[in-house]
Design a protein around this motif. Structure first.
Motif, PDB file in Angstrom:
ATOM      1  N   ALA A  87       7.693   2.442   3.019  1.00 23.50           N
ATOM      2  CA  ALA A  87       7.750   1.026   2.631  1.00 23.50           C
ATOM      3  C   ALA A  87       9.067   0.399   3.059  1.00 23.50           C
ATOM      4  O   ALA A  87       9.093  -0.727   3.593  1.00 23.50           O
ATOM      5  CB  ALA A  87       7.572   0.901   1.117  1.00 23.50           C
ATOM      6  N   LEU A  88      10.181   1.130   2.873  1.00 24.10           N
ATOM      7  CA  LEU A  88      11.490   0.618   3.266  1.00 24.10           C
ATOM      8  C   LEU A  88      11.591   0.490   4.786  1.00 24.10           C
ATOM      9  O   LEU A  88      12.107  -0.509   5.300  1.00 24.10           O
ATOM     10  CB  LEU A  88      12.585   1.551   2.743  1.00 24.10           C
ATOM     11  CG  LEU A  88      14.029   1.133   3.053  1.00 24.10           C
ATOM     12  CD1 LEU A  88      14.321  -0.241   2.468  1.00 24.10           C
ATOM     13  CD2 LEU A  88      15.014   2.175   2.522  1.00 24.10           C
ATOM     14  N   ALA A 136       0.831  -1.217   0.000  1.00 29.11           N
ATOM     15  CA  ALA A 136       0.000   0.000   0.000  1.00 29.11           C
ATOM     16  C   ALA A 136       0.859   1.258   0.000  1.00 29.11           C
ATOM     17  O   ALA A 136       0.549   2.238  -0.680  1.00 29.11           O
ATOM     18  CB  ALA A 136      -0.933  -0.020   1.211  1.00 29.11           C
ATOM     19  N   TYR A 137       1.946   1.225   0.770  1.00 29.70           N
ATOM     20  CA  TYR A 137       2.861   2.374   0.786  1.00 29.70           C
ATOM     21  C   TYR A 137       3.484   2.592  -0.595  1.00 29.70           C
ATOM     22  O   TYR A 137       3.579   3.724  -1.090  1.00 29.70           O
ATOM     23  CB  TYR A 137       3.967   2.148   1.812  1.00 29.70           C
ATOM     24  CG  TYR A 137       3.571   2.430   3.242  1.00 29.70           C
ATOM     25  CD1 TYR A 137       2.815   3.556   3.571  1.00 29.70           C
ATOM     26  CD2 TYR A 137       3.969   1.584   4.284  1.00 29.70           C
ATOM     27  CE1 TYR A 137       2.450   3.815   4.889  1.00 29.70           C
ATOM     28  CE2 TYR A 137       3.607   1.842   5.598  1.00 29.70           C
ATOM     29  CZ  TYR A 137       2.853   2.959   5.895  1.00 29.70           C
ATOM     30  OH  TYR A 137       2.500   3.219   7.195  1.00 29.70           O
ATOM     31  N   LEU A 138       3.915   1.501  -1.218  1.00 29.96           N
ATOM     32  CA  LEU A 138       4.524   1.622  -2.549  1.00 29.96           C
ATOM     33  C   LEU A 138       3.518   2.160  -3.561  1.00 29.96           C
ATOM     34  O   LEU A 138       3.848   3.001  -4.401  1.00 29.96           O
ATOM     35  CB  LEU A 138       5.054   0.264  -2.999  1.00 29.96           C
ATOM     36  CG  LEU A 138       6.271  -0.277  -2.234  1.00 29.96           C
ATOM     37  CD1 LEU A 138       6.582  -1.703  -2.666  1.00 29.96           C
ATOM     38  CD2 LEU A 138       7.488   0.627  -2.451  1.00 29.96           C
ATOM     39  N   LYS A 139       2.290   1.677  -3.480  1.00 29.43           N
ATOM     40  CA  LYS A 139       1.248   2.143  -4.397  1.00 29.43           C
ATOM     41  C   LYS A 139       0.961   3.625  -4.208  1.00 29.43           C
ATOM     42  O   LYS A 139       0.651   4.340  -5.169  1.00 29.43           O
ATOM     43  CB  LYS A 139      -0.029   1.331  -4.165  1.00 29.43           C
ATOM     44  CG  LYS A 139      -1.130   1.600  -5.174  1.00 29.43           C
ATOM     45  CD  LYS A 139      -2.323   0.688  -4.936  1.00 29.43           C
ATOM     46  CE  LYS A 139      -3.431   0.968  -5.951  1.00 29.43           C
ATOM     47  NZ  LYS A 139      -4.611   0.074  -5.725  1.00 29.43           N
ATOM     48  N   ALA A 140       1.093   4.098  -2.963  1.00 33.60           N
ATOM     49  CA  ALA A 140       0.846   5.510  -2.664  1.00 33.60           C
ATOM     50  C   ALA A 140       2.083   6.379  -2.893  1.00 33.60           C
ATOM     51  O   ALA A 140       2.048   7.590  -2.650  1.00 33.60           O
ATOM     52  CB  ALA A 140       0.376   5.646  -1.220  1.00 33.60           C
ATOM     53  N   GLY A 141       3.179   5.768  -3.348  1.00 35.35           N
ATOM     54  CA  GLY A 141       4.400   6.525  -3.617  1.00 35.35           C
ATOM     55  C   GLY A 141       5.198   6.848  -2.370  1.00 35.35           C
ATOM     56  O   GLY A 141       6.109   7.676  -2.415  1.00 35.35           O
ATOM     57  N   ARG A 142       4.903   6.193  -1.264  1.00 35.37           N
ATOM     58  CA  ARG A 142       5.598   6.447   0.000  1.00 35.37           C
ATOM     59  C   ARG A 142       6.725   5.420   0.172  1.00 35.37           C
ATOM     60  O   ARG A 142       6.660   4.520   1.003  1.00 35.37           O
ATOM     61  CB  ARG A 142       4.608   6.418   1.160  1.00 35.37           C
ATOM     62  CG  ARG A 142       3.597   7.535   1.091  1.00 35.37           C
ATOM     63  CD  ARG A 142       2.454   7.387   2.073  1.00 35.37           C
ATOM     64  NE  ARG A 142       2.894   7.269   3.459  1.00 35.37           N
ATOM     65  CZ  ARG A 142       2.070   7.194   4.495  1.00 35.37           C
ATOM     66  NH1 ARG A 142       0.738   7.225   4.280  1.00 35.37           N
ATOM     67  NH2 ARG A 142       2.533   7.085   5.723  1.00 35.37           N
ATOM     68  N   THR A 143       7.759   5.594  -0.629  1.00 39.13           N
ATOM     69  CA  THR A 143       8.849   4.617  -0.688  1.00 39.13           C
ATOM     70  C   THR A 143       9.594   4.505   0.631  1.00 39.13           C
ATOM     71  O   THR A 143       9.954   3.396   1.057  1.00 39.13           O
ATOM     72  CB  THR A 143       9.833   4.997  -1.804  1.00 39.13           C
ATOM     73  OG1 THR A 143       9.110   5.203  -3.017  1.00 39.13           O
ATOM     74  CG2 THR A 143      10.864   3.897  -2.015  1.00 39.13           C
ATOM     75  N   GLU A 144       9.834   5.634   1.283  1.00 37.63           N
ATOM     76  CA  GLU A 144      10.576   5.607   2.544  1.00 37.63           C
ATOM     77  C   GLU A 144       9.810   4.832   3.618  1.00 37.63           C
ATOM     78  O   GLU A 144      10.404   4.075   4.388  1.00 37.63           O
ATOM     79  CB  GLU A 144      10.863   7.034   3.021  1.00 37.63           C
ATOM     80  CG  GLU A 144      11.875   7.768   2.151  1.00 37.63           C
ATOM     81  CD  GLU A 144      12.232   9.126   2.724  1.00 37.63           C
ATOM     82  OE1 GLU A 144      11.744   9.453   3.839  1.00 37.63           O
ATOM     83  OE2 GLU A 144      12.993   9.859   2.074  1.00 37.63           O
TER      84      GLU A 144
END
Length: 393
Positions: free
Chosen positions: A372-373, A362-370
């Motif tokens: 997600a990591l 969900a984080y990756l889909k929302a562009g919240r890469t940090e």
């Protein structure tokens, strides 16, 4: 995310590779069971199977924890539709290694055969197994679904040593009742239900038994398009007397399947406000949460979740996983985050791999890469910590 997951899995494979050589590891059944259960929850069935095979080195008298380990990995393989692996493990445990079986040890394999339409193979296993009530239920349903009602009646009349079937040994069983209905013998079926309803034992567990028989009636009439007759059966139930969550869940699922949403919500409300809450479990909650998502009432799903949580002491992680995953699929990330933080702060319940990966995706889909990591690293730390504890068993 996938790199972090590979790091976790590779650590387990490294652990697995030394399992036969390291004298410091505890290979006793309960320790082995803990490792296998954890690996299954992690989703690494191959490594779980390698560990589970160590069960074959024990004496057939070493029962505690042993059958649980065998059944857990066989069941996980069946759930993942890895049927050949499930059969291979079954033969290894119970034929090659000659582990003393428990009652119902054939159940996963019987269900495997039934799912693949091999009823006769399932019957052959049933004839040679230590059956329990689950075995009987699986076989009975398979026969009824195949239209072989006469065999159901004969099968269930045969004496078998079921240690846990005392509750219904002197009455008809739901599969027999369904067989009577499908044969068109409504007079006999009514007699069975009337006898049970008029019995002096219809209280506590006895009333739940009557409700399951009524469920069988309702299911049959719904399938025949006779909605009025199905609901007449339902109207005869005194819902406040129900004590088992399994019975409530069966009724809820049936009512929702056939569009009786008002009745389903009314039943759920009664369960929710019952005094002892014994007739509600995490399946009950998930049934109603899933219904809310089905009709697009995401806000109501969240309200119900919090309401049940306030009334019930603890949830298993399956409740959190279900609603978090569904919220993420709908893009409702804020609420999913809140529930994820809640489960992370709980000392008795922790997220499993599926819940972690749902949040990471969900984080990756929302562009919240940090984010997600960060969560990927937290997942690795959490599961490596558990691995370290298991290695010390």
């Amino acid at each position: 995310m996938f790199l972090c997951r590979r790091l976790v899995l590779s650590s387990f494979r490294s652990f697995s590779s030394v399992v036969k050589k390291d004298p410091s590891l505890d290979y006793r059944p309960l320790a082995l069971q803990a490792r296998v259960d954890f690996l299954i929850r992690l989703g690494d069935l191959d490594t779980a199977a390698k560990h589970a095979r160590l069960a074959g080195q024990y004496s057939s008298y070493y029962i505690i924890g042993l059958n649980e380990t065998c059944q857990a990995i066989i069941g996980a393989m069946c759930e993942a539709k890895r049927y050949e692996d499930a059969l291979d493990l079954f033969h290894y445990f119970y034929r090659d290694s000659k582990i003393a079986p428990c009652h119902g040890y054939f159940n996963h394999i019987i269900k495997l055969h039934l799912d693949q339409g091999r009823l006769d193979d399932a019957l052959n296993l049933y004839d040679s197994s230590l059956a329990n009530h689950v075995t009987q239920s699986l076989i009975s349903k398979g026969l009824v679904d195949a239209g072989r009602q006469d065999e159901v009646m004969d099968l269930l009349d045969q004496p078998r040593s079921f240690s846990n079937l005392a509750w219904d040994e002197n009455v008809y069983k739901p599969p027999q009742l369904e067989g009577l209905l499908r044969q068109g013998d409504f007079e006999k079926a009514d007699e069975v239900l009337g006898h049970l309803l008029g019995s002096s034992h219809v209280h506590g567990d006895g009333y739940d038994r009557f409700a399951i028989f009524s469920h069988t009636y309702m299911k049959y009439w719904f399938e025949q398009g006779k909605e009025d007759k199905a609901m007449h059966c339902y109207s005869r139930l005194q819902l406040r007397k129900l004590t088992k969550a399994t019975v409530v869940n069966a009724l809820l699922a049936l009512l929702l399947k056939y569009g009786k949403k008002t009745e389903a919500w009314s039943l759920f409300d009664q369960v929710l406000h019952s005094k002892e809450m014994h007739n509600l479990n995490h399946y009950t909650l998930n049934i109603m949460v899933n219904e809310c998502f089905k009709i697009g009432r995401f806000d109501r799903a969240i309200q119900i979740f919090h309401k049940v949580k306030a009334l019930k002491l603890k949830f298993p992680h399956a409740c959190y996983r279900n609603i978090i995953t569904r919220l993420n699929k709908q893009g409702i990330l804020f609420e999913a985050e809140h529930l994820f933080q809640e489960i992370c702060s709980d000392e008795l319940v922790s997220p499993d791999v599926s819940t972690y990966t749902s949040m990471i995706d969900a984080y990756l889909k929302a562009g919240r890469t940090e984010d997600a990591l960060r969560l990927s690293n937290k997942m690795v730390d959490a599961f490596l910590g558990q691995l370290a504890r298991l290695a010390c068993l």
